[in-house]
Design a protein around this motif. Structure first.
Motif, mmCIF file in Angstrom:
data_model
loop_
_atom_site.group_PDB
_atom_site.id
_atom_site.type_symbol
_atom_site.label_atom_id
_atom_site.label_comp_id
_atom_site.label_asym_id
_atom_site.label_seq_id
_atom_site.Cartn_x
_atom_site.Cartn_y
_atom_site.Cartn_z
ATOM 1 N N GLN A 162 0.837 -1.198 0.000
ATOM 2 C CA GLN A 162 0.000 0.000 0.000
ATOM 3 C C GLN A 162 0.872 1.249 0.000
ATOM 4 O OE1 GLN A 162 -3.540 0.050 2.646
ATOM 5 N NE2 GLN A 162 -2.941 -2.020 3.183
ATOM 6 N N GLN A 164 3.963 1.532 -1.090
ATOM 7 C CA GLN A 164 4.647 1.679 -2.377
ATOM 8 C C GLN A 164 3.688 2.166 -3.461
ATOM 9 O OE1 GLN A 164 6.930 -1.862 -3.270
ATOM 10 N NE2 GLN A 164 8.489 -1.228 -1.808
ATOM 11 N N THR A 165 2.454 1.663 -3.410
ATOM 12 C CA THR A 165 1.462 2.138 -4.378
ATOM 13 C C THR A 165 1.249 3.637 -4.217
ATOM 14 O OG1 THR A 165 0.362 0.003 -4.351
ATOM 15 C CG2 THR A 165 -0.902 1.852 -5.203
ATOM 16 N N ALA A 166 1.133 4.088 -2.961
ATOM 17 C CA ALA A 166 0.948 5.520 -2.713
ATOM 18 C C ALA A 166 2.133 6.310 -3.269
ATOM 19 C CB ALA A 166 0.790 5.771 -1.213
ATOM 20 N N ALA A 167 3.333 5.742 -3.155
ATOM 21 C CA ALA A 167 4.520 6.427 -3.693
ATOM 22 C C ALA A 167 4.409 6.561 -5.216
ATOM 23 C CB ALA A 167 5.789 5.665 -3.314
ATOM 24 N N ALA A 171 2.795 10.395 -3.857
ATOM 25 C CA ALA A 171 2.797 10.848 -2.460
ATOM 26 C C ALA A 171 4.209 10.857 -1.878
ATOM 27 C CB ALA A 171 1.888 9.957 -1.622
ATOM 28 N N LYS A 172 4.494 11.871 -1.071
ATOM 29 C CA LYS A 172 5.781 11.963 -0.393
ATOM 30 C C LYS A 172 5.730 11.138 0.897
ATOM 31 C CE LYS A 172 7.367 16.299 -2.245
ATOM 32 N NZ LYS A 172 6.978 17.699 -2.254
ATOM 33 N N PRO A 173 6.917 10.765 1.428
ATOM 34 C CA PRO A 173 6.958 9.887 2.603
ATOM 35 C C PRO A 173 6.091 10.344 3.779
ATOM 36 C CG PRO A 173 9.146 10.086 1.679
ATOM 37 C CD PRO A 173 8.270 11.025 0.889
ATOM 38 N N ARG A 175 3.396 12.162 3.742
ATOM 39 C CA ARG A 175 2.003 11.960 3.381
ATOM 40 C C ARG A 175 1.640 10.480 3.457
ATOM 41 N NH1 ARG A 175 -1.047 15.388 -0.228
ATOM 42 N NH2 ARG A 175 -3.142 14.538 -0.327
ATOM 43 N N ILE A 176 2.546 9.627 2.956
ATOM 44 C CA ILE A 176 2.302 8.184 3.005
ATOM 45 C C ILE A 176 2.164 7.731 4.452
ATOM 46 C CG2 ILE A 176 3.268 5.913 2.479
ATOM 47 C CD1 ILE A 176 4.678 7.195 0.090
ATOM 48 N N THR A 179 -1.318 9.164 5.771
ATOM 49 C CA THR A 179 -2.556 8.740 5.110
ATOM 50 C C THR A 179 -2.659 7.219 4.955
ATOM 51 O OG1 THR A 179 -1.574 8.971 2.913
ATOM 52 C CG2 THR A 179 -2.781 10.864 3.764
ATOM 53 N N ILE A 180 -1.526 6.523 4.956
ATOM 54 C CA ILE A 180 -1.584 5.075 4.735
ATOM 55 C C ILE A 180 -1.101 4.310 5.977
ATOM 56 C CG2 ILE A 180 -0.838 3.150 3.272
ATOM 57 C CD1 ILE A 180 -2.493 5.182 1.740
#
Lengths: 271, 322
Positions: A162, A164-167, A171-173, A175-176, A179-180
């Motif tokens: 999840q 890595q998908t956000a990346a 998305a920046k670290p 934010r990841i 949010t994740i």
């Protein structure tokens, strides 16, 4: 229902009642034994009031520090494994393995004015032992693994797909993380937080050593209760115990809710 | 957009996973990275995505050298084999995630997400959570989420492996036509040769960290460059030490031209019939017959027949059976 199962249930009930229910009941009974007026007066005891304030200060400092540390170290161990993180992974359980009183003695050895770091701090004008920092330090130490031991297995189970998908979605670290990562461990971390809170509020042995147990100054609520019993003021002690017990019950309720949410989330993810 | 790899090398500890890979993925094409597990195909895909660092080499997307760019700056869409749905977000918010990162205004975001959900036929599931979806629906959600940011390249890691057979073949052709409609450069990792043959414009066959062969599926199938490719793309059967595809051998009645053989086994596999044969020297071979051929010939065990190569067969590599 089978007879053996009924017998088993009764045994469990008797066991739980004898160990938890009855003592808790006696705490309530003793605290209410002198009537409402006496209870009201006892609740306004000056020393106990100061002890409650100190305990709250300690909890407000130690719990957030431990949560940040617990989540951070869990991420480090799971997402960036190295030989060093493996060593930390083992060391982090030490506070569960050794007696709190030994934790207190170790801290005293290190931070007392004649101690290893203590002399340096003393030169800087910081007093660690027999004051708030020492109590916070001891509280953090005894509750060190309570958050990470909950979070580490969950992070492993959730995996990093999840994140890595956000990346890949831009998305920046940070934010990841918010949010994740944090969202997927929130309830489990909350469970760890309540365990930490319960441990910090209830700690006696380590805090007894590092605080010096100075009434009105470095006496936490548990120390205050202990002192009242020793000074033949058992009633005041029971009132303090009543307060602690009520906090514990609230924590237990929250743990129940958090666990329920946690299990539902896990169940959902495998449905 | 074209993706070019230039001497990409990767080791995990002491194990060489990718050995000096140089390959180009043409604009708008669907390329299948095909290989057995452990061949390095997924690692290569993650290197293109920027999710795994490489030891040496170069990754170029379009005219941008992205070798040292983090995943978030590569303009790629990536789908994991497990679809990696954001469990705590609704289907709508999953798809909207990348648009939120890009600060697309709320109304515009809503419009785009609804359009994407229509594209992947999940309009009715916008407010559901991923655990309410079936495997195929989760996969379509993951695709919509990846496509939302309008990536230059779409990277799919074993996209159909976790689905059951019926859904798999439906989704395969659906993904294929979606890819054609959008004209998006796509690299798909798979270990399933029939899937790769069916869906891809081009195959890149990996084994042991090296590219064995690359080319159009039909060409690679008929003209495998190595024994590995020949065996990996489809079954082989051997006659007099030469490898053939099973349908390239034919059997005839005793007395016709060909080598005399004894039937040792007849197995019906749905539409096709597999006949195992043994010659006088004790060497075995097998052929695949259609139902009609089998009915005409009616082979039975211990019967003597003849076997020969069909007139039009592609000559595969000359390898000994043993």
């Amino acid at each position: 229902m089978k007879r053996s199962s009924i017998v088993l249930r009764c045994l469990v009930l008797v066991y739980v009642m004898a160990l938890l229910g009855l003592p808790l009941f006696f705490v309530f009974q003793q605290a209410f034994s002198h009537g409402w007026a006496a209870l009201w007066a006892a609740l306004h005891d000056h020393a106990m009031g100061l002890a409650i304030v100190l305990t709250m200060k300690v909890a407000l400092l130690a719990v957030p520090l431990n949560v940040v540390f617990g989540i951070g170290v869990s991420l480090w161990i799971v997402r960036r494994p190295s030989w060093l993180s493996h060593v930390v992974d083992v060391i982090i359980d030490v506070p569960l393995a050794i007696s709190p009183i030994i934790v207190g003695l170790i801290l005293e050895l290190a931070y007392a004015q004649s101690g290893w770091f203590g002399s340096t701090f003393a030169r800087l004008g910081w007093k660690v032992m027999f004051s708030l920092p020492g109590i916070v330090l001891a509280s953090i130490f005894v509750s060190l693994p309570l958050v990470s031991r909950q979070v580490i297995p969950l992070l492993r189970e959730v995996g990093d797909h999840q994140e890595q998908t956000a990346a890949t979605l831009g998305a920046k670290p940070t934010r990841i993380f918010f949010t994740i990562t944090l969202r997927s461990i929130a309830w489990t971390a909350a469970y760890g937080v309540t365990l930490t809170l319960a441990r910090v509020i209830g700690e006696y042995g380590a805090v007894l050593i590092v605080s010096g147990n100075i009434a009105l100054v470095t006496q936490t609520l548990t120390l205050n209760i202990g002192a009242n019993f020793e000074n033949f003021n058992a009633y005041q002690g029971f009132v303090g115990a009543l307060l602690l017990a009520m906090v514990s019950v609230m924590v237990l309720v929250f743990i129940g809710v958090a666990r329920h949410r946690m299990e539902r989330k896990r169940h959902d993810s495998f449905a | 957009m074209t993706v070019s790899l230039n001497g990409v090398t990767k080791t995990f500890g002491h194990r060489l996973v990718l050995d000096n890979i140089t390959e180009s993925f043409a604009d708008g094409q669907l390329t299948a990275l095909l290989g057995p597990s452990g061949s390095g195909k997924s690692t290569l895909l993650k290197i293109v995505a920027g999710l795994t660092p490489l030891d040496s080499g170069q990754v170029v997307i379009g005219d941008r050298d992205v070798t040292h760019a983090p995943a978030r700056d590569r303009h790629i869409g990536f789908c994991f084999q497990d679809y990696a749905p954001f469990r705590h977000l609704s289907v709508f918010d999953n798809v909207a995630y990348g648009l939120k990162v890009q600060r697309v205004p709320r109304d515009e975001r809503r419009r785009q997400v609804e359009e994407l959900l229509g594209l992947v036929r999940l309009e009715d599931f916008a407010n559901q959570y991923p655990h309410h979806l079936s495997g195929g629906q989760r996969q379509r959600m993951a695709l919509a989420r990846a496509l939302a940011v309008k990536p230059d390249v779409l990277l799919l890691d074993e996209p159909f492996a976790a689905l059951d057979a019926q859904v798999r073949s439906e989704l395969r052709s659906w993904v294929r036509s979606l890819q054609r409609d959008l004209g998006i450069t796509t690299i798909l990792v798979t270990h399933d040769q029939s899937e790769a043959m069916e869906i891809a414009d081009r195959l890149v066959i990996l084994n042991d960290g090296k590219i064995e062969q690359a080319g159009k599926p039909s060409f690679v199938y008929d003209h495998p460059a190595t024994d590995f490719v020949a065996g990996f793309l489809g079954p082989l059967t051997y006659l007099d030490g030469i490898a053939y595809r099973p349908h390239e051998l034919e059997v005839g009645a005793f007395g016709e031209a060909g080598e005399n053989v004894r039937v040792t086994d007849v197995t019906r596999l749905g539409f096709e019939v597999r006949v195992t044969l043994e010659n006088a020297r004790g060497e075995t071979t097998w052929v695949q017959l259609t139902h009609d051929e089998a009915r005409a010939l009616n082979p039975v065990v211990n019967q003597t027949l003849v076997v020969r190569a069909r007139a039009e067969h592609s000559v595969l590599t000359r390898t000994s059976q043993h």
